[in-house]
Design a protein around this motif. Structure first.
Motif, PDB file in Angstrom:
ATOM      1  N   GLN A   1       0.817  -1.205   0.000  1.00 11.68           N
ATOM      2  CA  GLN A   1       0.000   0.000   0.000  1.00 11.68           C
ATOM      3  C   GLN A   1       0.856   1.263   0.000  1.00 11.68           C
ATOM      4  OE1 GLN A   1      -2.993  -0.110   3.077  1.00 11.68           O
ATOM      5  NE2 GLN A   1      -3.527  -2.249   2.663  1.00 11.68           N
ATOM      6  N   ARG A   2       2.157   1.064   0.315  1.00  9.60           N
ATOM      7  CA  ARG A   2       3.088   2.190   0.303  1.00  9.60           C
ATOM      8  C   ARG A   2       4.238   1.886  -0.664  1.00  9.60           C
ATOM      9  NH1 ARG A   2       1.328   0.792   5.107  1.00  9.60           N
ATOM     10  NH2 ARG A   2       3.107  -0.572   5.459  1.00  9.60           N
ATOM     11  N   ARG A   3       5.109   1.011  -0.238  1.00 11.67           N
ATOM     12  CA  ARG A   3       6.238   0.585  -1.074  1.00 11.67           C
ATOM     13  C   ARG A   3       6.824  -0.666  -0.442  1.00 11.67           C
ATOM     14  NH1 ARG A   3       8.579   3.609  -4.829  1.00 11.67           N
ATOM     15  NH2 ARG A   3      10.495   2.850  -5.791  1.00 11.67           N
TER      16      ARG A   3
ATOM     17  N   ASN B   1      -0.289   1.157  -3.810  1.00 13.29           N
ATOM     18  CA  ASN B   1       0.408   2.325  -4.336  1.00 13.29           C
ATOM     19  C   ASN B   1       0.769   2.145  -5.803  1.00 13.29           C
ATOM     20  OD1 ASN B   1       3.304   3.758  -4.808  1.00 13.29           O
ATOM     21  ND2 ASN B   1       2.085   4.944  -3.337  1.00 13.29           N
TER      22      ASN B   1
END
Length: 424
Positions: free
Chosen positions: A155-157, A206
């Motif tokens: 969801q981010r990296r 992401n």
């Protein structure tokens, strides 16, 4: 409209089965559709394999081993979870094939294990054709894993990958994540989740920010799968006529993700809450069944082996009283859809797309996740249900309204047509 469906295998694996069924569903509506694969299993002339020479088969085998080797080294030479990861580091450039050049729509499905690399997908994207990518697991929107479990790094990296036992921010998962991010950044891919559950997860990634992501389930042919007489089905398969039969199966039934330990415990619970039912029960198992599975259960076990004959599979679903899945990771299981189309109620955990298919206490039972006791309650509820005809009817109605081939083909055709009308 010409469509080419791309999948690693023609028939082996859930994604392959779903992609193949979609090809046939589209063909029935008059769409010019072909399937491009690495591994071909039938003589269907509309399925084209890139492994058409000995040299190519050898090279593709090397690609597969090369990718597994890189993952193996990054896992500090540990085999555990080796096939739960893919890196798309090597593959086949399909962009120059006439089949691809002539297509109006390129439709990707499951392309891992050395079939397509990220660079190969980029070459397809450069052709400027609409690309639809049906996601059969989480890999298209994570770094390297097919199921992220409780991890939400995607969801981010990605980085600090638990599958790699990594403490590094920039590990193999982050590297592949970055490569995908670069690929998707300015591309016009349209992503399809086979379940609402998978679609919702993809929307949080992401990697796919700003991308079109829609939910369209897999299709099933209700003329191929249909209800039959239980007694005659059991006679044909040499199964006992005087027992309540449960069906359990998977490509590899002892795969930990299939949760067989929970089924073992569930049957132990069932023996406590309904000893008479337990005494009159048998377990039918299909798939890659190892001999020791019989030792796991005290009820009679009837192994059917790996089945690839559609008529025999349909007969099997009709011969049993219910289908049970104890899987801990699932998207939209073909097995549940097949069983329901034959009017066989299902019991499974509340995970993935299962609760979208099984409507709790309407056409089956959705058990609390990883609760063997509630799984046992589900088996008891179905097998002791006084309204079994209603259960069977509800199963078939669910499939008829939501998963029938014509319905799913229509949804994809509408998507293709809309994409083709989009301005350049």
């Amino acid at each position: 409209m010409k469509v080419v469906i791309i999948n690693t295998s023609e028939r082996i694996g859930g994604a392959a089965v779903a992609a193949n069924r979609l090809m046939h569903a589209l063909r029935m509506t008059g769409v010019d559709v072909k399937m491009l694969v690495r591994d071909k299993q039938t003589n269907d002339g509309q399925v084209i394999s890139v492994n058409d020479t000995f040299a190519k088969r050898l090279l593709n085998r090397f690609r597969f081993l090369w990718e597994r080797g890189i993952i193996f080294l990054n896992k500090k030479c540990k085999r555990e979870n080796l096939f739960k990861l893919s890196i798309a580091d090597t593959g086949v450039d399909l962009s120059k094939m006439s089949l691809i050049k002539e297509a109006d729509i390129i439709h990707l499905h499951w392309i891992n294990q050395g079939f397509l690399s990220i660079r190969d997908i980029e070459e397809l994207e450069k052709l400027g054709k609409p690309i639809v990518w049906t996601m059969h697991d989480m890999w298209p929107f994570t770094g390297i894993c097919h199921h992220a479990r409780e991890c939400d790094n995607y969801q981010r990296r990605c980085g600090h990958c638990f599958f790699l036992d990594s403490t590094k921010e920039r590990d193999l998962s982050e590297k592949v994540f970055s490569e995908k991010k670069e690929l998707f950044e300015y591309s016009g891919f349209t992503f399809v989740g086979c379940s609402k559950w998978l679609t919702a997860l993809a929307q949080k990634s992401n990697l796919l920010l700003g991308k079109e992501i829609v939910a369209i389930p897999n299709p099933i042919d209700m003329e191929l799968f249909y209800p039959m007489g239980k007694r005659s089905s059991r006679e044909e398969l040499n199964l006992p006529s005087d027992k309540q039969l449960l069906l359990f199966g998977a490509l590899n039934v002892t795969d930990k993700r299939k949760g067989i330990e929970y089924l073992v415990k569930a049957l132990d619970y069932l023996r406590e809450i309904n000893p008479q039912l337990y005494k009159n029960m048998g377990l039918v198992v299909f798939g890659q069944v190892k001999d020791e599975i019989k030792n796991l259960f005290s009820v009679p076990v009837y192994p059917m082996g790996y089945l690839d004959d559609s008529e025999k599979i349909v007969t099997l679903y009709n011969a049993v009283d219910l289908f049970v899945t104890s899987s801990l990771e699932e998207n939209l299981p073909n097995t549940i859809m097949e069983a329901m189309t034959c009017g066989t109620p299902c019991v499974g955990f509340n995970i993935g797309g299962i609760p979208e298919m099984i409507e709790h206490k309407k056409n089956g039972y959705v058990a609390e996740y990883m609760s063997a006791e509630d799984l046992a309650q589900g088996l008891d509820w179905v097998l002791n249900n006084s309204g079994k005809d209603e259960l069977r009817y509800n199963c078939m109605e669910k499939v008829k309204k939501e998963y029938a081939s014509a319905i799913i083909a229509g949804k994809y055709i509408a998507l293709y047509q809309r994409l083709l009308k989009k301005p350049e």
